[in-house]
Write a protein that holds these residues in place. Structure first.
Motif, PDB file in Angstrom:
ATOM      1  N   UNK A   1       0.855  -1.177   0.000  1.00  0.00           N
ATOM      2  CA  UNK A   1       0.000   0.000   0.000  1.00  0.00           C
ATOM      3  C   UNK A   1       0.898   1.236   0.000  1.00  0.00           C
ATOM      4  N   UNK A   2       0.672   2.156  -0.902  1.00  0.00           N
ATOM      5  CA  UNK A   2       1.501   3.354  -0.973  1.00  0.00           C
ATOM      6  C   UNK A   2       1.144   4.317   0.155  1.00  0.00           C
ATOM      7  N   UNK A   3       2.047   5.244   0.395  1.00  0.00           N
ATOM      8  CA  UNK A   3       1.828   6.242   1.445  1.00  0.00           C
ATOM      9  C   UNK A   3       0.519   6.984   1.221  1.00  0.00           C
ATOM     10  N   UNK A   4       0.241   7.330  -0.025  1.00  0.00           N
ATOM     11  CA  UNK A   4      -0.959   8.113  -0.336  1.00  0.00           C
ATOM     12  C   UNK A   4      -2.252   7.342  -0.071  1.00  0.00           C
ATOM     13  N   UNK A   5      -2.182   6.009  -0.013  1.00  0.00           N
ATOM     14  CA  UNK A   5      -3.385   5.205   0.198  1.00  0.00           C
ATOM     15  C   UNK A   5      -3.689   4.961   1.671  1.00  0.00           C
ATOM     16  N   UNK A   6      -2.873   5.458   2.546  1.00  0.00           N
ATOM     17  CA  UNK A   6      -3.057   5.230   3.975  1.00  0.00           C
ATOM     18  C   UNK A   6      -4.195   6.090   4.522  1.00  0.00           C
ATOM     19  N   UNK A   7      -4.547   5.800   5.781  1.00  0.00           N
ATOM     20  CA  UNK A   7      -5.537   6.617   6.461  1.00  0.00           C
ATOM     21  C   UNK A   7      -5.024   8.043   6.571  1.00  0.00           C
ATOM     22  N   UNK A   8      -5.872   8.885   7.060  1.00  0.00           N
ATOM     23  CA  UNK A   8      -5.514  10.290   7.206  1.00  0.00           C
ATOM     24  C   UNK A   8      -4.592  10.519   8.408  1.00  0.00           C
ATOM     25  N   UNK A   9      -3.949  11.660   8.380  1.00  0.00           N
ATOM     26  CA  UNK A   9      -3.152  12.142   9.501  1.00  0.00           C
ATOM     27  C   UNK A   9      -3.800  13.442   9.961  1.00  0.00           C
ATOM     28  N   UNK A  10      -3.973  13.580  11.271  1.00  0.00           N
ATOM     29  CA  UNK A  10      -4.563  14.798  11.826  1.00  0.00           C
ATOM     30  C   UNK A  10      -3.480  15.634  12.490  1.00  0.00           C
ATOM     31  N   UNK A  11      -3.601  16.929  12.345  1.00  0.00           N
ATOM     32  CA  UNK A  11      -2.778  17.866  13.107  1.00  0.00           C
ATOM     33  C   UNK A  11      -3.733  18.779  13.851  1.00  0.00           C
ATOM     34  N   UNK A  12      -3.564  18.819  15.158  1.00  0.00           N
ATOM     35  CA  UNK A  12      -4.415  19.650  15.990  1.00  0.00           C
ATOM     36  C   UNK A  12      -3.527  20.647  16.718  1.00  0.00           C
ATOM     37  N   UNK A  59     -10.177  11.862  21.203  1.00  0.00           N
ATOM     38  CA  UNK A  59     -11.426  11.749  20.435  1.00  0.00           C
ATOM     39  C   UNK A  59     -11.150  11.479  18.956  1.00  0.00           C
ATOM     40  N   UNK A  60     -10.147  12.162  18.406  1.00  0.00           N
ATOM     41  CA  UNK A  60      -9.792  11.925  17.009  1.00  0.00           C
ATOM     42  C   UNK A  60      -9.287  10.495  16.820  1.00  0.00           C
ATOM     43  N   UNK A  61      -8.485  10.009  17.753  1.00  0.00           N
ATOM     44  CA  UNK A  61      -7.960   8.646  17.657  1.00  0.00           C
ATOM     45  C   UNK A  61      -9.090   7.622  17.689  1.00  0.00           C
ATOM     46  N   UNK A  62     -10.094   7.863  18.529  1.00  0.00           N
ATOM     47  CA  UNK A  62     -11.209   6.919  18.652  1.00  0.00           C
ATOM     48  C   UNK A  62     -12.060   6.818  17.388  1.00  0.00           C
ATOM     49  N   UNK A  63     -11.997   7.800  16.516  1.00  0.00           N
ATOM     50  CA  UNK A  63     -12.800   7.737  15.289  1.00  0.00           C
ATOM     51  C   UNK A  63     -12.318   6.637  14.351  1.00  0.00           C
ATOM     52  N   UNK A  64     -11.058   6.236  14.484  1.00  0.00           N
ATOM     53  CA  UNK A  64     -10.498   5.230  13.584  1.00  0.00           C
ATOM     54  C   UNK A  64     -10.115   5.773  12.223  1.00  0.00           C
ATOM     55  N   UNK A  65     -10.284   7.061  12.000  1.00  0.00           N
ATOM     56  CA  UNK A  65      -9.974   7.654  10.696  1.00  0.00           C
ATOM     57  C   UNK A  65      -8.516   8.046  10.546  1.00  0.00           C
ATOM     58  N   UNK A  66      -7.779   8.095  11.660  1.00  0.00           N
ATOM     59  CA  UNK A  66      -6.434   8.658  11.621  1.00  0.00           C
ATOM     60  C   UNK A  66      -5.370   7.631  11.951  1.00  0.00           C
ATOM     61  N   UNK A  67      -4.403   7.579  11.077  1.00  0.00           N
ATOM     62  CA  UNK A  67      -3.264   6.685  11.250  1.00  0.00           C
ATOM     63  C   UNK A  67      -2.262   7.293  12.230  1.00  0.00           C
ATOM     64  N   UNK A  68      -2.271   8.598  12.338  1.00  0.00           N
ATOM     65  CA  UNK A  68      -1.378   9.308  13.254  1.00  0.00           C
ATOM     66  C   UNK A  68      -1.987  10.676  13.549  1.00  0.00           C
ATOM     67  N   UNK A  69      -1.593  11.230  14.696  1.00  0.00           N
ATOM     68  CA  UNK A  69      -2.078  12.545  15.105  1.00  0.00           C
ATOM     69  C   UNK A  69      -0.893  13.355  15.611  1.00  0.00           C
TER      70      UNK A  69
END
Length: 152
Positions: A1-12, A59-69
């Motif tokens: 899986x390429x980097x671009x195909x990974x889950x999102x990364x959040x910056x807060x 809360x962001x981690x619990x969504x399952x949408x983010x590979x890293x924060x």
């Protein structure tokens, strides 16, 4: 899986000293894109202050949408004990979220003992947050690659 195909990364990031802290977002974004991540996979959030970062990270981690924060903030010493209390609570909270929720959390939360509202200090931290944002992007990329290797 390429980097671009990974889950999102959040910056807060916290809004206190927004003009300085926002440089972490700019440094992070420029570097993470240079490292092959698609900018559309980045989500950005803002909170009032650094003390609010751990809850929002969790809360962001619990969504399952983010590979890293990535969390960014500036906790300044205003000459009262609160600086140490807030610094400890924020950093401990970020580590706890990472370990409890199994999502890597990267800290660009700076806690200088000697920050003054002067042109020199503001310029130093302005530039330093760009550097720290870029460092977080490199750490994030390396950590995610390492974790993928463990899982495969």
């Amino acid at each position: 899986m390429s980097v671009a195909e990974q889950q999102k990364i959040a910056l807060i990031q916290s809004m206190w000293h927004h003009d300085i802290v926002d440089q972490a977002r700019l440094g992070f974004t420029a570097e993470i894109v240079k490292l092959g991540h698609d900018e559309s996979r980045l989500d950005f959030f803002q909170v009032a202050g650094a003390f609010e970062l751990p809850l929002h990270v969790a809360r962001l981690a619990r969504t399952g949408r983010y590979e890293a924060i990535v969390a960014a903030g500036l906790i300044v010493n205003g000459g009262i004990y609160r600086h140490e209390f807030v610094s400890s609570a924020v950093i401990d909270g970020l580590m706890r979220a990472q370990l409890d929720l199994n999502v890597p959390v990267f800290s660009v939360v700076l806690t200088p003992h000697n920050f003054h509202d002067s042109v020199e200090h503001e310029q130093f931290f302005h530039d330093h947050f760009v550097k720290k944002g870029a460092e977080a992007a490199r750490a994030c990329t390396a950590t995610l690659e390492s974790l993928r290797n463990i899982e495969s």
